[in-house]
Structure formats: structure tokens, C-alpha cells
Design a protein around this motif. Structure first.
Motif, PDB file in Angstrom:
ATOM      1  N   VAL A 388       0.832  -1.202   0.000  1.00  0.00           N
ATOM      2  CA  VAL A 388       0.000   0.000   0.000  1.00  0.00           C
ATOM      3  C   VAL A 388       0.868   1.255   0.000  1.00  0.00           C
ATOM      4  CG1 VAL A 388      -1.604   1.366   1.385  1.00  0.00           C
ATOM      5  CG2 VAL A 388      -2.010  -1.065   1.055  1.00  0.00           C
ATOM      6  N   ALA A 389       1.909   1.233   0.832  1.00  0.00           N
ATOM      7  CA  ALA A 389       2.785   2.398   0.919  1.00  0.00           C
ATOM      8  C   ALA A 389       3.473   2.646  -0.419  1.00  0.00           C
ATOM      9  CB  ALA A 389       3.823   2.195   2.023  1.00  0.00           C
ATOM     10  N   ALA A 390       3.890   1.546  -1.063  1.00  0.00           N
ATOM     11  CA  ALA A 390       4.578   1.702  -2.346  1.00  0.00           C
ATOM     12  C   ALA A 390       3.620   2.271  -3.396  1.00  0.00           C
ATOM     13  CB  ALA A 390       5.137   0.356  -2.812  1.00  0.00           C
ATOM     14  N   ALA A 391       2.382   1.745  -3.380  1.00  0.00           N
ATOM     15  CA  ALA A 391       1.398   2.246  -4.342  1.00  0.00           C
ATOM     16  C   ALA A 391       1.122   3.725  -4.097  1.00  0.00           C
ATOM     17  CB  ALA A 391       0.111   1.432  -4.243  1.00  0.00           C
ATOM     18  N   ALA A 492       2.327  11.442   8.947  1.00  0.00           N
ATOM     19  CA  ALA A 492       3.067  10.680   7.941  1.00  0.00           C
ATOM     20  C   ALA A 492       2.222  10.592   6.670  1.00  0.00           C
ATOM     21  CB  ALA A 492       3.383   9.283   8.472  1.00  0.00           C
ATOM     22  N   PRO A 493       2.863  10.666   5.472  1.00  0.00           N
ATOM     23  CA  PRO A 493       2.097  10.675   4.214  1.00  0.00           C
ATOM     24  C   PRO A 493       1.132   9.509   4.105  1.00  0.00           C
ATOM     25  CG  PRO A 493       4.438  11.000   3.780  1.00  0.00           C
ATOM     26  CD  PRO A 493       4.313  10.737   5.244  1.00  0.00           C
ATOM     27  N   GLY A 497      -2.758   9.854   3.731  1.00  0.00           N
ATOM     28  CA  GLY A 497      -3.341   9.277   2.520  1.00  0.00           C
ATOM     29  C   GLY A 497      -4.496   8.353   2.856  1.00  0.00           C
ATOM     30  N   THR A 498      -4.289   7.490   3.863  1.00  0.00           N
ATOM     31  CA  THR A 498      -5.331   6.539   4.248  1.00  0.00           C
ATOM     32  C   THR A 498      -6.550   7.268   4.815  1.00  0.00           C
ATOM     33  OG1 THR A 498      -3.620   4.922   4.749  1.00  0.00           O
ATOM     34  CG2 THR A 498      -5.804   4.477   5.615  1.00  0.00           C
ATOM     35  N   PRO A 581      -3.390   4.031  13.311  1.00  0.00           N
ATOM     36  CA  PRO A 581      -2.274   4.371  14.202  1.00  0.00           C
ATOM     37  C   PRO A 581      -1.382   5.430  13.553  1.00  0.00           C
ATOM     38  CG  PRO A 581      -2.440   1.987  13.872  1.00  0.00           C
ATOM     39  CD  PRO A 581      -3.361   2.631  12.893  1.00  0.00           C
ATOM     40  N   CYS A 582      -1.032   6.468  14.316  1.00  0.00           N
ATOM     41  CA  CYS A 582      -0.246   7.533  13.700  1.00  0.00           C
ATOM     42  C   CYS A 582       0.931   7.964  14.570  1.00  0.00           C
ATOM     43  CB  CYS A 582      -1.128   8.742  13.401  1.00  0.00           C
ATOM     44  SG  CYS A 582      -1.821   9.522  14.864  1.00  0.00           S
ATOM     45  N   GLY A 583       1.320   7.102  15.502  1.00  0.00           N
ATOM     46  CA  GLY A 583       2.419   7.492  16.386  1.00  0.00           C
ATOM     47  C   GLY A 583       1.940   8.561  17.341  1.00  0.00           C
ATOM     48  N   SER A 584       2.798   8.938  18.253  1.00  0.00           N
ATOM     49  CA  SER A 584       2.332   9.899  19.260  1.00  0.00           C
ATOM     50  C   SER A 584       2.556  11.319  18.795  1.00  0.00           C
ATOM     51  CB  SER A 584       3.066   9.665  20.561  1.00  0.00           C
ATOM     52  OG  SER A 584       4.441   9.590  20.309  1.00  0.00           O
TER      53      SER A 584
END
Lengths: 584, 214
Positions: A388-391, A492-493, A497-498, A581-584
Motif C-alpha cells: 500500500v505504501a509503495a502504491a 506521515a504521508p 493518505g489513508t 495508528p499515527c504514532g504519538s
């Protein structure tokens, strides 16, 4: 050890005890009573009993033999009371060695070996002192000065070189200070040190024994302190019973340690019952409880991947065996199955570990299978999010290429046409002017189409302004009125994106199917999770209507390690919630 | 009026420079990235800096960030931001409380050469030029039964043009109506939205944008 040998040793110890009792009684001193004489023998026997049990339970452990020897040394010591000059000389010379042996037993518990350098030194000195002083006293003992604890001993030294009552007194005082005072204090310190250094599990096993050892040693210290004092008979009397209690407590504590192990092996039976119903995740806890080692770790060997993993299939590094951790391998059919990383004190109870391993083998196999599947699942999840990240990255790249490449060029070209048009002014062929104008217009349309195309591939607003800007823009394009409330943070991109994908797909569904009059988008950060929520006031029932679209959305969110929920009862609107999840 | 252009596409930069020169502007420097832009602005102290949002190295929002810095460090330099895509929220963040001497236009607007030159001039004189699409998005947020509902379609058009930064004359030309009519519309709008009549056009933009952002 053979049963016969046990019986022989027990019989010999019993017989020697009776003889020792008789010797003391026959050479009765004023304070000697039947009770006291008997108590000394019983204290010695307690070492014999504990020693024989230990010997049988733990083959190859020197602690058992050591305790049996200690018993015999304690009994032989009583022969000092003998009137026979040879018996007196021999056993007076060797008598004090019994105390050094008692210290040896305490420090050797539970392995039967004394490996610590300081402790070895201490024992060396203790044995030397216990042998040297009595020998020296015998060289000067001519009966003019009494021997301590022996009263007016009837013995006669066969080693007498030159009699001196003063020398005998001086030697006895020094011995009292050095052996009972100094060495006993050092012994207590060593015991405390041993306890402090032990791993938690070993400490629990050691504690009773070492407490008993300290009680016995404290008696010796007090004894040493009283060397120069004239003590009233009552105190001597109490001190004697203290000594006997300390001596009996020592082997009893060791027996208790042994019984603990027996008890633990009883738990193996319970383990088997518990494992029937335990899940692979609970296996470790069950084993830890049975082995009485909360620090226990279980690592499964995956032969296909040449690595150890935990119950969830995550890689673990198995430590090398050290003073603080021990590693025991469990095999199945000759192949490594798992390792237990545990407290080193368990190495002293190999039978227990063996029994537990045997009982748990089937469960361990199951758990390994579970771990293997988990590990594979984890890999699949990782590769899915990588895909998914690569796409995503590819889409971003294409969008950027369009904007910064083709679009820029087209705009520049259109600009040139327009300025050419202006430069030519009015005195130009109307046909040419129309041609220029229509070319410029066409270019402008192409630029717009290109921008739309790029937007479809990846929203540029997401690149330039982040999620908040992109959601605003999304709402602005929607024919249904949409309110937006969004975190202004850049994330994060792939997270942005998601989240955008969730909002845009959900909103597309609202427009297409929901017959809603309004909708709202919320994107908030809660404890390291980005929560995207799209709510409308439409007809609901989305779950059944749009299975595949929502499935794709869920896939996308799950690839990011998140979850997607859809609440859509017919008639009460639709609510799509994505948690990423997006980290803190 | 002295101009600095920052855009990583040489073709576009050159095209813009020619259009601007033809329009009577003096292009004093061209920059291919944000660093060059900052240096050029410090050195030439232009009246207007025309800045592409996306520039190397990351092609995300280097230009926008440079624009914010320039406005903070050298408030006398007007900034006109050109964006590949329109995002109202991003635009609003960029001009924050100070739409004077600021412009935010979709890049394609340069093709409407006359409008574009007029916008550059307006921004250079301390005015405002906000892309119609940004205003459209801002207005779109006020669809509930708010004061905007009470405006006639014509008044709404006038409101949007005011928000873009157009003067009364500009609005007259766009809508092809008389100055008198525009004034009437403006008064009606201010009354219906409950805004204080603004003494000059700069403050009028401020008031209208503040209303739309609320």
C-alpha cells in the motif's frame, strides 16, 4: 545412591551416635545432663537425615555426602570427652573441623560446590584454623590449665612437647577470638552477600537455610565475645541450646528446600490439567507458575526461519547462559522445539524441569504452530502495508510529475501563445487570431483536465497543505453540504493518505447512495491514533448495499494497522469510522 | 513596479517574465528554489514576490513556507502565491490576519493575462488577490441558514468579488454595471451581514474575509 549404602550409613550414624552419647555420659562433667548430651547427638543426626535424603534425591550433588560427613564429624567430636589418651588426642585435634564443615555445607548449598573465590578462601582459612589451634594446644597441654568446655578433662595429650598452662590459656583465648569471633562474623557477611547476589528465585530457596546458618553463626560470635568474660552458668546453659537449635535448623532448612522441589513436582500434575484448557498465550504463565519462576521466558524455534520467536511470532533473541539467566532446550523427536530462558537456580532441579517439559511438550508444539502462523501473518501484514505504501508513493510521484512536468509545460506554452496573441495585436489575419485563441483555449482546457486527472490519482492538497486542507477541499467539491473538523497537524504521508481515502470514499458513498441532506467529517488525534469519522443523515443500510467498496476501504485501513467500523442501520444515517495508528 | 519571480520551471518563469515586462512591470530577479528566492528578496527588496508553492527539493510547500517568512521579515514586500491546486484552508493560513499585500491564485490564472497583471498590480499596491475558487470554498461553508442566505444572487456575486480583493471599479468592469449599482449592493451586503461599513477598500476585504472565515 544404593538403598543398601543408605541403610549402612544410617545404621553407622545411629551406632556412632549411641557410642558418642555413652562416651560423654561416662566421662560426666558437672553440667552435663542426659538431655544435653542427647541433644548434641540429635543435632548431628539431623545432618545425617537431611544428608541422606539429599544424597538420594540429587545424584551427583556433593551436598548430601558433605552433610553426612558433617554428621560424623559432629559425633566424633564427642570422643574428646574420652579418658583414653589416644582417643582424646585424636578427636580433640580434629574436633573443631566439624564447625568448618557446617560452614562449608551452608556455603555449598544448593549446588554442593563452592565456586566463589572469596568463599573458597574463607573455607580454606576456616579449615586451617580449626586444625592448627587444637594441635598447638595439644603440644602444650599438660593438665595444669583446664580446657574450655571440657572442664577438668580427664584426657592426656600424647603430643605434649613442653607443658605450659599459660600458653594453653593464651592459645584458647586467641582461638576463641579468631574462630568464634572473627571467622563467624565473616561467615555471616558471606551469607548476606550470597543472599544479595542470588537471583530472586534462588533467594527464595536460599533464605531459610541461610537464616538458620546466621542463627548458628551468631551463637559462635557471642561465644567469641564471651571468651574474656566470666559468664554465669545460666548464660552458658542458654548458649548451649541456642547452638543446638541453630545446628538442627540448618539441615531442616535444607530439607525444606528439597521438599519444595517435591511439592513443585506435584504441581506438574496440575499443569497437565491446566494445559488442557490454556491458550498458547497462557502457556508461559502456566509454566512459570509450575516452575515457580516469574521471570521465565519461552522461545520457540522455527526451523524454517532459523530464528526464535515468542508466542505471538515476534523475533526474540535468546540470551547466552550467564550467572543471571540460564537456558534449557526442549527437543521433540530429536529436533529442537523450544527453549526456556529461566532463573539459574532451576538448573539445580533438572528433574522438575524435565517433568515440566515432558508435560508441556504437546502444548509447546501447539504453541509453536500458533507462533509460526502468527509470524507468517505478521509478515503478510507487513508486506501488505508495504505494498500500500509503495502504491501510495507511486501515486504521489505521478501526481508530482504531472504538476511539475506536463502541467507546467502546458501552462508555459499557453502563456507563450497568449503573449504572442497580444504581441501581434489587432493588425493580424482574423483567421490566424482565431487559431491562436482556440489553441490557447484548448491548452487551458488541457491544463484543467490534467489537474483533475492528477487530483484523481492523488489529491495535491494532501501534498501541499496536509490532511486538514485536503479534507476542506474535499468538502468544497461535494454537492452535499459537508462540515469539516480536522487536526491541523501534519502526519506521515501514508497516514494522511489513508485518512483521506476513508473520507473521500465514505463521502462518495454519501453522495451516491445515502440521499443525505448533510454530512460531516471529523479527523482527530486520540492517543496515537488518527480517528476519521464520516457521518451523514441519509437512509442508512450501507453495510449491505456497498459490501465491496467498504471492504476495500477496510483493507486499506487494516493495511495501515488500523480498523474500520461502519454503523448504518436503515433509516438512521451512516457512520464510517476509521482508526489509523499515527504514532504519538 | 519591481518583481521577483520564483518557480522551478524555467519555461514558465521566462514566460511570466515576458508577460510581466510587456505589462509594464520590471522583473528584477528570477529564482528556481526557495533559498534563491529568499536571497533575491533580501537583495532587491522588490515590490512583489511571485512564488510557486511547490519547489525543490521536496515539491510540497517550500514556496508557501518561504512566502510566510518573507511576509514576517519584510512586511513591505507583497507576496503573490501561485498554487497548483486550490485549498481554502491553506490559503487562509497563509494570509492569516493580514490579507494586505497578499495574493493566492491558481497557477492557471496567469493565462488570463489582463486579470493576472491587474492582480499583481493590486497586490503590489497593498491590496489583496484571492482566487475565486478559494472564495467559493469559503462561501460554500456558509450554506446553513446564516446571513448569507438572505443575500440575492447578485449580492452574492458582489460579495465574492469583494472577497477576492477587487475594488468597486474592478467589480463594475467584471459585472458590467454602474458604480452606483455596485455601491448599493455593497451597502446592502454590509447591512445584511451585520458588518460595520468599511472606510476604505483594504479594510473592506479584511471585514469580508473575516466574516467568511468565521
Amino acid at each position: 545412591m544404593k538403598r543398601l549404602a543408605t541403610v549402612v550409613l544410617a545404621a553407622a550414624g545411629a551406632a556412632l551416635g549411641v557410642v558418642a552419647y555413652r562416651v560423654q555420659m561416662d566421662n560426666l562433667l558437672e553440667q552435663t545432663t542426659v538431655l544435653r548430651s542427647g541433644a548434641s547427638v540429635v543435632a548431628a543426626w539431623s545432618f545425617l537425615v537431611a544428608g541422606l535424603v539429599a544424597w538420594r534425591r540429587r545424584q551427583g550433588n556433593r551436598l548430601g555426602p558433605l552433610m553426612v560427613v558433617t554428621c560424623f564429624a559432629l559425633l566424633c567430636r564427642q570422643f574428646r570427652y574420652s579418658g583414653d589418651p589416644l582417643a582424646f588426642t585424636v578427636f580433640f585435634a580434629l574436633g573443631e573441623v566439624a564447625w568448618a564443615l557446617v560452614a562449608h555445607v551452608a556455603l555449598a548449598y544448593p549446588t554442593g560446590r563452592v565456586t566463589d573465590r572469596v568463599e573458597r578462601w574463607f573455607l580454606g582459612v576456616a579449615y586451617a584454623v580449626a586444625l592448627a589451634f587444637p594441635l598447638a594446644i595439644l603440644l602444650a597441654y599438660d593438665g595444669t590449665a583446664g580446657l574450655r568446655y571440657l572442664g577438668s578433662a580427664p584426657g592426656e595429650s600424647l603430643l605434649l612437647v613442653r607443658g605450659s598452662g599459660d600458653l594453653v590459656r593464651a592459645l584458647q583465648d586467641t582461638f576463641g577470638v579468631v574462630a568464634y569471633g572473627g571467622l563467624a562474623v565473616v561467615f555471616i557477611l558471606l551469607v548476606a552477600r550470597k543472599l544479595l547476589r542470588a537471583t530472586p528465585r534462588a533467594r527464595r530457596m536460599l533464605a531459610p537455610l541461610l537464616v538458620a546458618a546466621v542463627v548458628a553463626a551468631a551463637w559462635a560470635v557471642l561465644n567469641g565475645l564471651l571468651t574474656f568474660a566470666t559468664t554465669p552458668p545460666g548464660v552458658i546453659h542458654d548458649l548451649f541450646w541456642w547452638q543446638v537449635l541453630g545446628l538442627i535448623a540448618l539441615p531442616l532448612a535444607l530439607l525444606w528446600g528439597l521438599l519444595r522441589e517435591r511439592l513443585a513436582r506435584v504441581h506438574v500434575g496440575e499443569l497437565v490439567v491446566h494445559l488442557e484448557t490454556a491458550s498458547p498465550g497462557e502457556l508461559r504463565d502456566e509454566l512459570a507458575r509450575t516452575l515457580d519462576d516469574p521471570s521465565l521466558e519461552v522461545a520457540f524455534w522455527l526451523p524454517g526461519r532459523f530464528e526464535y520467536v515468542d508466542a505471538e511470532g515476534r523475533h526474540v533473541d535468546v540470551p547466552d547462559a550467564s550467572a543471571s539467566r540460564a537456558v534449557t532446550g526442549i527437543d521433540h523427536a530429536g529436533e529442537p522445539l523450544a527453549v526456556l530462558v529461566h532463573d539459574p537456580s532451576l538448573l539445580e532441579e533438572p528433574k522438575l524441569v524435565e517433568a515440566v517439559a515432558a508435560a508441556a511438550r504437546l502444548s509447546l508444539q501447539n504453541a509453536r504452530l500458533h507462533a509460526e502462523v502468527s509470524a507468517q501473518l505478521e509478515k503478510v501484514k507487513e508486506s501488505r502495508s508495504r505494498i500500500v505504501a509503495a502504491a501510495d508513493e507511486e501515486r504521489r510521484r505521478i501526481e508530482r510529475d504531472i504538476h511539475d512536468g506536463a502541467q507546467q509545460r502546458l501552462v508555459a506554452l499557453a502563456l507563450e501563445l497568449k503573449s504572442a496573441q497580444r504581441t501581434l495585436g489587432d493588425d493580424v489575419d482574423p483567421g490566424l487570431e482565431a487559431l491562436l485563441a482556440s489553441a490557447a483555449d484548448e491548452l487551458q482546457v488541457a491544463v484543467e483536465e490534467l489537474r483533475e486527472l492528477a487530483h484523481g490519482i492523488h489529491p495535491g492538497a494532501l501534498v501541499q497543505g496536509g490532511l486538514a486542507a485536503a479534507l476542506e477541499e474535499l468538502a468544497g467539491r461535494s454537492p452535499v453540504p459537508v462540515t469539516v473538523e480536522s487536526t491541523q497537524d501534519r502526519l506521515a504521508p501514508e497516514v494522511e493518505g489513508t485518512a483521506y481515502f476513508v473520507a473521500s470514499e465514505a463521502l462518495a458513498n454519501v453522495v451516491k447512495h445515502a440521499r443525505a441532506t448533510r454530512a460531516s467529517i471529523r479527523a482527530t488525534r486520540v492517543n496515537g491514533t488518527l480517528v476519521v469519522e464520516v457521518v451523514d443523515d441519509g437512509i442508512g443500510g450501507a453495510a449491505s448495499r456497498n459490501g465491496s467498496g467498504l471492504r476495500g476501504l477496510a483493507d486499506r485501513v487494516e493495511a495501515q494497522g488500523g480498523v474500520l467500523r461502519v454503523e448504518s442501520e436503515p433509516g438512521s444515517g451512516t457512520r464510517v469510522v476509521g482508526e489509523i495508528p499515527c504514532g504519538s | 513596479m519591481r518583481i521577483v519571480i520564483a518557480d522551478d520551471s524555467v519555461l514558465l518563469r521566462e514566460g511570466l517574465a515576458r508577460v510581466l515586462a510587456d505589462g509594464g512591470f520590471e522583473v528584477v530577479a528570477q529564482a528556481a528554489n526557495a533559498d534563491e528566492l529568499r536571497q533575491a528578496v533580501r537583495r532587491y527588496k522588490p515590490d512583489v514576490a511571485i512564488v510557486d508553492v511547490r519547489m525543490p527539493p521536496t515539491h510540497t510547500d517550500e514556496g508557501a513556507r518561504a512566502a510566510v517568512e518573507i511576509r514576517e521579515e519584510q512586511p513591505e514586500v507583497a507576496v503573490l502565491v501561485l498554487s497548483q491546486v486550490i485549498e481554502a484552508a491553506h490559503a487562509v493560513r497563509l494570509f492569516s490576519e493580514r490579507p494586505e499585500g497578499f495574493g493566492y491564485l491558481l497557477k492557471d490564472r496567469v493565462l488570463e493575462i489582463d486579470d493576472f497583471l491587474e492582480a499583481v498590480g493590486r497586490v503590489g499596491r497593498g491590496g489583496t488577490a484571492i482566487d475565486p475558487q478559494v472564495i467559493g470554498q469559503l462561501v460554500g461553508r456558509h450554506t446553513d441558514e446564516g446571513p448569507l442566505e438572505e443575500l440575492t444572487p447578485r449580492e452574492r456575486e458582489v460579495l465574492e468579488l469583494m472577497a477576492q480583493g477587487l475594488s468597486n471599479r474592478g467589480i463594475c468592469e467584471k459585472l458590467v454595471v454602474s458604480p452606483k449599482t455596485v455601491e448599493t449592493h455593497v451597502k446592502a451586503i454590509f447591512l445584511k451581514l451585520g458588518l460595520m461599513p468599511a472606510p476604505d477598500e483594504h479594510r473592506r476585504v479584511l471585514a469580508v474575509l473575516a466574516f467568511l472565515r468565521s
